[in-house]
Design a protein around this motif. Sequence first.
Motif, PDB file in Angstrom:
ATOM      1  N   UNK A 190       0.858  -1.191   0.000  1.00 34.89           N
ATOM      2  CA  UNK A 190       0.000   0.000   0.000  1.00 34.89           C
ATOM      3  C   UNK A 190       0.891   1.237   0.000  1.00 34.89           C
ATOM      4  N   UNK A 191       1.666   1.427  -1.062  1.00 36.41           N
ATOM      5  CA  UNK A 191       2.563   2.574  -1.122  1.00 36.41           C
ATOM      6  C   UNK A 191       1.798   3.887  -1.054  1.00 36.41           C
ATOM      7  N   UNK A 192       2.121   4.747  -0.102  1.00 34.76           N
ATOM      8  CA  UNK A 192       1.402   6.013   0.056  1.00 34.76           C
ATOM      9  C   UNK A 192       2.266   7.168  -0.405  1.00 34.76           C
ATOM     10  N   UNK A 193       1.695   8.070  -1.169  1.00 28.43           N
ATOM     11  CA  UNK A 193       2.442   9.198  -1.708  1.00 28.43           C
ATOM     12  C   UNK A 193       2.928  10.130  -0.606  1.00 28.43           C
ATOM     13  N   UNK A 194       2.228  10.144   0.522  1.00 31.55           N
ATOM     14  CA  UNK A 194       2.575  11.087   1.587  1.00 31.55           C
ATOM     15  C   UNK A 194       3.851  10.700   2.303  1.00 31.55           C
ATOM     16  N   UNK A 195       4.257   9.433   2.187  1.00 30.10           N
ATOM     17  CA  UNK A 195       5.446   8.998   2.915  1.00 30.10           C
ATOM     18  C   UNK A 195       6.710   9.299   2.114  1.00 30.10           C
ATOM     19  N   UNK A 196       7.733   9.694   2.830  1.00 28.18           N
ATOM     20  CA  UNK A 196       9.010   9.948   2.179  1.00 28.18           C
ATOM     21  C   UNK A 196       9.964   8.811   2.435  1.00 28.18           C
ATOM     22  N   UNK A 197      11.203   9.124   2.786  1.00 34.90           N
ATOM     23  CA  UNK A 197      12.200   8.102   3.028  1.00 34.90           C
ATOM     24  C   UNK A 197      12.185   7.641   4.465  1.00 34.90           C
ATOM     25  N   UNK A 198      13.305   7.068   4.890  1.00 35.35           N
ATOM     26  CA  UNK A 198      13.442   6.534   6.231  1.00 35.35           C
ATOM     27  C   UNK A 198      13.813   7.651   7.202  1.00 35.35           C
ATOM     28  N   UNK A 199      13.162   7.659   8.334  1.00 39.08           N
ATOM     29  CA  UNK A 199      13.491   8.606   9.390  1.00 39.08           C
ATOM     30  C   UNK A 199      14.844   8.233   9.999  1.00 39.08           C
ATOM     31  N   UNK A 200      15.680   9.236  10.287  1.00 37.91           N
ATOM     32  CA  UNK A 200      17.004   8.972  10.842  1.00 37.91           C
ATOM     33  C   UNK A 200      16.940   8.245  12.178  1.00 37.91           C
ATOM     34  N   UNK A 201      15.826   8.362  12.878  1.00 39.54           N
ATOM     35  CA  UNK A 201      15.708   7.729  14.183  1.00 39.54           C
ATOM     36  C   UNK A 201      15.243   6.292  14.147  1.00 39.54           C
ATOM     37  N   UNK A 202      15.035   5.737  12.954  1.00 41.59           N
ATOM     38  CA  UNK A 202      14.523   4.374  12.851  1.00 41.59           C
ATOM     39  C   UNK A 202      15.668   3.378  13.026  1.00 41.59           C
ATOM     40  N   UNK A 203      15.984   3.063  14.264  1.00 37.76           N
ATOM     41  CA  UNK A 203      17.072   2.146  14.569  1.00 37.76           C
ATOM     42  C   UNK A 203      16.836   1.518  15.935  1.00 37.76           C
ATOM     43  N   UNK A 204      17.394   0.337  16.125  1.00 45.49           N
ATOM     44  CA  UNK A 204      17.362  -0.334  17.415  1.00 45.49           C
ATOM     45  C   UNK A 204      18.775  -0.832  17.710  1.00 45.49           C
ATOM     46  N   UNK A 205      18.931  -1.551  18.808  1.00 47.90           N
ATOM     47  CA  UNK A 205      20.241  -2.113  19.135  1.00 47.90           C
ATOM     48  C   UNK A 205      20.657  -3.192  18.140  1.00 47.90           C
ATOM     49  N   UNK A 206      19.683  -3.762  17.406  1.00 50.51           N
ATOM     50  CA  UNK A 206      19.973  -4.867  16.491  1.00 50.51           C
ATOM     51  C   UNK A 206      20.140  -4.434  15.046  1.00 50.51           C
ATOM     52  N   UNK A 207      19.482  -3.316  14.639  1.00 50.02           N
ATOM     53  CA  UNK A 207      19.481  -2.944  13.231  1.00 50.02           C
ATOM     54  C   UNK A 207      19.214  -1.461  13.046  1.00 50.02           C
ATOM     55  N   UNK A 208      19.533  -1.004  11.826  1.00 48.13           N
ATOM     56  CA  UNK A 208      19.202   0.352  11.396  1.00 48.13           C
ATOM     57  C   UNK A 208      18.410   0.252  10.101  1.00 48.13           C
ATOM     58  N   UNK A 209      17.263   0.918  10.025  1.00 45.87           N
ATOM     59  CA  UNK A 209      16.460   0.892   8.805  1.00 45.87           C
ATOM     60  C   UNK A 209      17.163   1.692   7.714  1.00 45.87           C
ATOM     61  N   UNK A 210      17.215   1.127   6.501  1.00 46.76           N
ATOM     62  CA  UNK A 210      17.923   1.787   5.410  1.00 46.76           C
ATOM     63  C   UNK A 210      17.013   2.180   4.242  1.00 46.76           C
ATOM     64  N   UNK A 211      15.892   1.465   4.068  1.00 48.70           N
ATOM     65  CA  UNK A 211      14.969   1.831   2.991  1.00 48.70           C
ATOM     66  C   UNK A 211      13.642   1.139   3.223  1.00 48.70           C
ATOM     67  N   UNK A 212      12.652   1.516   2.407  1.00 53.75           N
ATOM     68  CA  UNK A 212      11.357   0.843   2.426  1.00 53.75           C
ATOM     69  C   UNK A 212      11.160   0.134   1.095  1.00 53.75           C
ATOM     70  N   UNK A 213      10.400  -0.945   1.128  1.00 57.44           N
ATOM     71  CA  UNK A 213      10.178  -1.748  -0.074  1.00 57.44           C
ATOM     72  C   UNK A 213       8.893  -1.292  -0.762  1.00 57.44           C
ATOM     73  N   UNK A 214       8.939  -0.065  -1.226  1.00 58.00           N
ATOM     74  CA  UNK A 214       7.768   0.551  -1.843  1.00 58.00           C
ATOM     75  C   UNK A 214       8.222   1.454  -2.970  1.00 58.00           C
TER      76      UNK A 214
END
Length: 336
Positions: free
Chosen positions: A179-203
């Motif tokens: 459900x790709x939404x036009x309102x969404x942009x890229x990944x927020x810099x704060x999207x990270x945990x101790x295990x991983x860092x988000x790098x992109x979305x599959x949209x």
Amino acid sequence: MNGRRWGVALALWLVLASAAGAGERHALLVGVAKLEQLAQAEVLSGVDNDIDLAVEMARDWGVTPARRQVLARRAGADAPPTSDALKSAFDRLLREVHAGDEVLLYLAGHGTQQPIGLAGDIGELDGLDEVFLLADSTPWSAQRGSVGRALVDNDLRERLAVLTRLGVFVWLIVDACHAGTMARGGIDDGWATDEWTAVTVRRLAPEVLGIDRQRWSQALAQSLTSVRRTLRRLPGLSSSGLADGVEMPPIAAFYAVHEAGDALEVALRPNGRRVGLFTWKLKSTFDALRQGKDAAPTFEDLARAVLAAYGEMPAFVPRPLFEGSDWRRRLWPVAH
């Protein structure tokens, strides 16, 4: 398909499966890292790693190499993840499966949406079909009324219906945005945990494909009736993905995100290996169940365990969705 037909199909499946005894397990694993006709689309380098995880999961689920098909641009794949190759792979499945068999269908890559067209599925209230993009998918064509050479949700449902009417159980896993939404942009810099860092979305946003959603939404609003399918859902699970009162055939669908969510590709710490967050978490949960004390966990056990794992993540992480029936089906025979 109406409820009566699904009921007849389900009854037939029970009779045939009982007569056939324990069936064989098959897998069709599709990973699309690069959209070759769409230069604007980001390459999903984590998809090849996802295919590795999916191959391991299929093996541990009981699929032999002879009954496994891998569509990807990588060494050891059976074919590239193109529209023609996917059609051929589905055709092969239909030739090889029998009543009582089980099929794992895994899809990883970019998802998007396209207008359903004025004669489309009125169950899509937003006027958009969900689309899984293949390696040779082409941009939207107003004349054709669709994205070219892609897997549209309606087509997927028809293919699954053919399998289940034969008495085959399908385990569907989709690690893509649907459900790709036009309102969404890229990944927020704060999207990270101790295990991983988000790098992109599959949209891939529809406008990248040349779709004027506003124009089509206005046209469709004049033609669609206010029909909405109400799902009967347990917390995070659905006992039926169709309208109330309609039996589903034997299927369990595991989606990376809800309709409004974005499937994340992440870099694992500390080595930076990229994977689909959902595939990685599903595989680790699957492995934990295999090594656990319960000798015969069910698909519901797996789904709820994945939900519990997501419950430990920050609130910004999009949650998965599980739909289907036959949740009490065992993942493995008692002695696996």
